[in-house]
Design a protein around this motif. Structure first.
Motif, PDB file in Angstrom:
ATOM      1  N   VAL A 122       8.728  -4.275   0.403  1.00 26.47           N
ATOM      2  CA  VAL A 122       7.766  -5.302  -0.016  1.00 26.47           C
ATOM      3  C   VAL A 122       8.470  -6.646  -0.160  1.00 26.47           C
ATOM      4  O   VAL A 122       7.978  -7.683   0.316  1.00 26.47           O
ATOM      5  N   HIS A 123       9.623  -6.645  -0.794  1.00 31.27           N
ATOM      6  CA  HIS A 123      10.375  -7.894  -0.975  1.00 31.27           C
ATOM      7  C   HIS A 123      10.800  -8.473   0.377  1.00 31.27           C
ATOM      8  O   HIS A 123      10.760  -9.701   0.591  1.00 31.27           O
ATOM      9  N   LEU A 124      11.189  -7.586   1.289  1.00 30.60           N
ATOM     10  CA  LEU A 124      11.576  -8.040   2.622  1.00 30.60           C
ATOM     11  C   LEU A 124      10.404  -8.704   3.333  1.00 30.60           C
ATOM     12  O   LEU A 124      10.558  -9.763   3.964  1.00 30.60           O
ATOM     13  N   ARG A 125       9.221  -8.104   3.234  1.00 22.62           N
ATOM     14  CA  ARG A 125       8.033  -8.697   3.884  1.00 22.62           C
ATOM     15  C   ARG A 125       7.695 -10.047   3.256  1.00 22.62           C
ATOM     16  O   ARG A 125       7.247 -10.967   3.950  1.00 22.62           O
ATOM     17  N   GLU A 126       7.881 -10.175   1.960  1.00 23.38           N
ATOM     18  CA  GLU A 126       7.613 -11.465   1.306  1.00 23.38           C
ATOM     19  C   GLU A 126       8.591 -12.532   1.802  1.00 23.38           C
ATOM     20  O   GLU A 126       8.199 -13.691   2.023  1.00 23.38           O
ATOM     21  N   LEU A 127       9.849 -12.158   1.976  1.00 21.39           N
ATOM     22  CA  LEU A 127      10.819 -13.107   2.509  1.00 21.39           C
ATOM     23  C   LEU A 127      10.488 -13.485   3.948  1.00 21.39           C
ATOM     24  O   LEU A 127      10.668 -14.641   4.359  1.00 21.39           O
TER      25      LEU A 127
ATOM     26  N   PHE B 280      10.013   8.556  -6.730  1.00 24.39           N
ATOM     27  CA  PHE B 280      11.333   7.939  -6.792  1.00 24.39           C
ATOM     28  C   PHE B 280      11.944   7.941  -5.394  1.00 24.39           C
ATOM     29  O   PHE B 280      12.075   8.986  -4.767  1.00 24.39           O
ATOM     30  N   ASP B 281      12.270   6.758  -4.905  1.00 24.38           N
ATOM     31  CA  ASP B 281      12.921   6.645  -3.597  1.00 24.38           C
ATOM     32  C   ASP B 281      14.070   5.644  -3.649  1.00 24.38           C
ATOM     33  O   ASP B 281      14.420   5.028  -2.641  1.00 24.38           O
ATOM     34  N   GLN B 282      14.637   5.439  -4.853  1.00 23.43           N
ATOM     35  CA  GLN B 282      15.746   4.525  -5.077  1.00 23.43           C
ATOM     36  C   GLN B 282      15.387   3.082  -4.711  1.00 23.43           C
ATOM     37  O   GLN B 282      16.231   2.295  -4.273  1.00 23.43           O
ATOM     38  N   GLY B 283      14.108   2.713  -4.873  1.00 24.65           N
ATOM     39  CA  GLY B 283      13.684   1.336  -4.648  1.00 24.65           C
ATOM     40  C   GLY B 283      13.458   0.961  -3.199  1.00 24.65           C
ATOM     41  O   GLY B 283      13.315  -0.220  -2.883  1.00 24.65           O
TER      42      GLY B 283
ATOM     43  N   ALA C 244       0.819  -1.211   0.000  1.00 19.57           N
ATOM     44  CA  ALA C 244       0.000   0.000   0.000  1.00 19.57           C
ATOM     45  C   ALA C 244       0.853   1.262   0.000  1.00 19.57           C
ATOM     46  O   ALA C 244       0.416   2.315  -0.488  1.00 19.57           O
ATOM     47  N   GLU C 245       2.076   1.174   0.519  1.00 15.59           N
ATOM     48  CA  GLU C 245       2.964   2.336   0.538  1.00 15.59           C
ATOM     49  C   GLU C 245       3.452   2.699  -0.858  1.00 15.59           C
ATOM     50  O   GLU C 245       4.006   3.786  -1.061  1.00 15.59           O
ATOM     51  N   LEU C 246       3.270   1.809  -1.837  1.00 15.03           N
ATOM     52  CA  LEU C 246       3.696   2.102  -3.206  1.00 15.03           C
ATOM     53  C   LEU C 246       2.724   3.022  -3.935  1.00 15.03           C
ATOM     54  O   LEU C 246       3.057   3.561  -4.999  1.00 15.03           O
ATOM     55  N   TYR C 247       1.531   3.235  -3.422  1.00 24.57           N
ATOM     56  CA  TYR C 247       0.462   3.939  -4.136  1.00 24.57           C
ATOM     57  C   TYR C 247       0.197   5.297  -3.489  1.00 24.57           C
ATOM     58  O   TYR C 247       0.570   5.550  -2.338  1.00 24.57           O
ATOM     59  N   PRO C 248      -0.459   6.177  -4.208  1.00 22.54           N
ATOM     60  CA  PRO C 248      -0.706   7.532  -3.683  1.00 22.54           C
ATOM     61  C   PRO C 248      -1.657   7.526  -2.502  1.00 22.54           C
ATOM     62  O   PRO C 248      -2.466   6.611  -2.324  1.00 22.54           O
ATOM     63  N   SER C 249      -1.563   8.568  -1.716  1.00 20.37           N
ATOM     64  CA  SER C 249      -2.440   8.730  -0.559  1.00 20.37           C
ATOM     65  C   SER C 249      -3.095  10.107  -0.603  1.00 20.37           C
ATOM     66  O   SER C 249      -2.540  11.063  -1.157  1.00 20.37           O
TER      67      SER C 249
END
Length: 508
Positions: free
Chosen positions: A395-400, A386-389, A345-350
Motif C-alpha cells: 500500500v505504501h509503495l502504491r502511494e509513493l 500476519f505477513d510481516q507487513g 483491499a488486500e488488507l481485508y478478508p475475502s
C-alpha cells in the motif's frame, strides 16, 4: 474486525452459506482507496504571456482556429503527402504502439472477467483398484469378522464414472476488482494517448527528415550550378592566359575556387543518401527502396516570403489538453491512484462461494440415475492476520508511485509549455532571419554582377571578382538552408501543440 456484522446474530438458522451471503450483501458496494480527481493542466491566458524570448521574437498567434490535422500539406509537396499516408499505415513504430494499445484492451477484459463467477464442467472415467492393506480396509481389521471376503470384494477392480458442474464466485467486498478495472481503463487511456504520440512523432520525424533531404538536394543543385559557372569562367581564363591577356595568377585563383567548391560535393551526396535511408526506416523499407522516388530535384525557384499558413493554434488551454504526452501522464496518475485501492483491499478478508453438482457411479447402467447425484456447497473465508507487513508495504509503495505520477504530470505540463515557447520563438526568429538572408542574397547577386562588369572593363582586379562571387554563392546556400529550417520550425510547432494526424485505420 470492527464494523462487520455478526453472521450468527443476523441469521441464526441459515448456516454457513447464509452467513456468507449476509456478509456479502452487507459489504457490497464498499470501495477502498482514494477516488481520482482529474487535474487541470495549467495554461497561460494567451500565447505570449509565458515566454522567455525577447519581445521581438513573440509570435503572432490566432486563438480562434487551429492548424489542420494534416498540417504537412501546407508545405505543398505531393511526394511528402504520399509518404505521410504510407508512414501512417506501415511505420513499425506506429504498429508497435497500436499493438500496445490492443494489449491494454485485452488486459482490461481479463481484469473485468473477475467480476463474474467461474463456471466449469468436468467428466472422467477411471479404472481403479484399492489396496488390500490401504486406509479403506482399516475399519475391517478393527471390526473383525471374515476379513478375506470383504477385502477381496473391496480390492476388486472397478470403473468409476464422474461428471458434473462447478461454480465459484468471489464477491468484490472491498472494491478490489472495481479498482482493478479502473486502473485497467486508465491503462487503456494511457496507451491510446501513447498511440497518438507515436502518430505525431512519426509524422513530425518524417516531415523533418524530408525537409532536410530536400534542403540538402537543393544545396547539391546550387553547388553544381555554381561549379558549372566557375568552370566556365575557368575555361575563359585559360584561353585568356594562352592569349597573353592575363597572367597565371588569376587562373590559379579560379582553379583554387573550383577545387574548394568541388570538395563540398561528396559530403552533401553522403548526407542525401543518409536522408533517404532515414525516411525509408520510418516507413519500414530497406535502404535504397525509396531512392527512385526521392532523387527528384527540389522545386525550382525561390520560396515566397510567407510560404506557410498563419499560426492558428486555438486557446492555450485546449492545446495543453490536446498534447498526447499530457494525456498519457494524466492516465498514468489515474492508474496509480486506482492501484492504491487494489492494494488496500488486500488488507481485508475475502469470501469465496463455491458449489458443485454432478453424478458419480461405479455402475455404468446406474450413472444417470437420480440416486447417483452428488453435490456440495462450499463457502470459504480468508482473513490475513500476519505477513510481516508485506501487504501494508505494498500500500505504501502504491502511494509513493501515485506521488511520483503526480510529479511526472506536473513536469510533463511544464515541459510542454517550454517546447511550445521554444518552437514559437524559433519560428519567429527564422522568419526574421530568412527575410534578412533574402535581402543579402539579392544584394550579393547585384554586387557580383557589378564586380564582373568592372573586371571586364579593367577597373578592378580578379580578387574583387572572386570575393563578390564567393559571397554571392554563400548567400544563395544560406538562404536555401534558412527556407528549409523555417519549414522545420513549422513542423516543430505542430508537434509542440500536439497536433496529431487523424487515425487512418482502425486499431487492432
Amino acid at each position: 474486525m470492527p464494523g462487520l456484522p455478526s453472521c450468527r446474530k443476523t441469521l441464526p438458522h441459515a448456516g454457513l452459506a447464509g452467513c456468507a451471503l449476509a456478509l456479502t450483501f452487507t459489504l457490497a458496494g464498499c470501495t477502498m482507496g482514494p477516488d481520482f480527481a482529474r487535474p487541470s493542466p495549467t495554461a497561460p491566458d494567451d500565447w505570449t504571456s509565458w515566454s522567455s524570448a525577447d519581445e521581438s521574437l513573440r509570435a503572432r498567434v490566432d486563438s480562434e482556429g487551429k492548424l489542420p490535422a494534416e498540417w504537412w500539406r501546407a508545405l505543398g509537396d505531393p511526394v511528402l503527402d504520399q509518404l505521410q499516408e504510407e508512414a501512417l499505415q506501415a511505420s513499425p513504430d506506429l504498429q508497435t504502439a497500436a499493438l500496445h494499445f490492443a494489449q491494454a484492451r485485452v488486459q482490461r477484459s481479463t481484469v473485468a472477467a473477475q467480476h463474474g463467477p467461474d463456471i466449469g464442467a468436468s467428466g472422467a472415467v477411471s479404472r481403479q483398484r484399492q489396496s488390500e492393506y490401504g486406509a479403506g480396509v482399516r475399519m475391517i481389521d478393527a471390526i473383525g469378522g471374515d476379513r478375506s471376503a470383504l477385502v477381496d470384494f473391496l480390492s476388486e477392480p472397478f470403473t468409476l464414472y464422474q461428471a458434473g458442474f462447478d461454480a465459484s464466485w468471489e464477491p468484490d467486498l472491498w472494491g478490489r476488482v472495481r479498482r482493478s478495472i479502473e486502473a485497467a481503463d486508465a491503462g487503456v487511456a494511457q496507451q491510446a494517448a501513447l498511440y497518438d504520440l507515436a502518430r505525431l512523432s512519426v509524422a513530425s520525424e518524417l516531415a523533418r527528415s524530408y525537409i532536410e533531404l530536400r534542403t540538402t538536394q537543393r544545396q547539391i543543385r546550387l553547388l553544381r550550378e555554381d561549379l558549372s559557372a566557375l568552370e566556365g569562367r575557368l575555361r575563359i581564363l585559360e584561353a585568356m592566359v594562352r592569349g597573353g591577356v592575363v597572367d597565371h595568377l588569376d587562373l590559379e585563383r579560379q582553379r583554387t575556387e573550383v577545387a574548394a567548391n568541388k570538395a563540398q560535393l561528396p559530403d552533401l551526396l553522403a548526407r542525401e543518401g543518409a536522408g533517404i535511408n532515414q525516411i525509408a526506416l520510418l516507413l519500414g523499407e530497406p535502404p535504397g527502396a525509396l531512392r527512385e522516388l526521392l532523387v527528384s530535384k527540389p522545386k525550382e525557384g525561390q520560396a515566397p516570403e510567407s510560404p506557410l499558413p498563419d499560426l492558428s493554434l486555438g486557446l492555450p488551454s485546449e492545446a495543453a489538453l490536446r498534447r498526447p504526452d499530457i494525456r498519457a501522464a494524466e492516465a498514468r496518475l489515474h492508474q496509480a491512484t486506482a492501484s492504491i485501492g487494489v492494494a488496500q483491499a488486500e488488507l481485508y478478508p475475502s469470501i469465496r462461494l463455491g458449489a458443485r453438482f454432478g453424478y458419480e457411479s461405479y455402475l455404468s447402467g446406474e450413472f444417470a440415475d437420480w440416486g447417483s447425484r452428488s453435490w456440495s456447497v462450499a463457502p470459504s473465508f480468508s482473513l490475513p492476520l500476519f505477513d510481516q507487513g508485506r501487504r501494508r508495504s505494498v500500500v505504501h509503495l502504491r502511494e509513493l508511485e501515485q506521488q511520483e505520477a503526480a510529479v511526472n504530470y506536473q513536469q510533463t505540463v511544464l515541459k510542454a509549455w517550454q517546447e511550445i515557447d521554444d518552437a514559437l520563438s524559433a519560428y519567429t526568429a527564422e522568419q526574421q532571419r530568412m527575410r534578412q538572408l533574402t535581402m543579402r542574397e539579392r544584394s550579393a547577386r547585384e554586387a557580383y554582377e557589378l564586380a564582373q562588369a568592372r573586371y571586364d572593363g579593367g577597373v578592378i582586379d580578379f580578387i574583387g571578382v572572386l570575393d563578390s562571387q564567393r559571397a554571392y554563392l554563400q548567400a544563395r546556400r544560406d538562404l536555401a538552408v534558412s527556407e528549409g529550417r523555417l519549414a522545420t520550425r513549422y513542423v516543430m510547432i505542430n508537434k509542440a501543440v500536439g497536433n496529431a494526424p487523424a487515425v487512418q485505420s482502425s486499431l487492432p
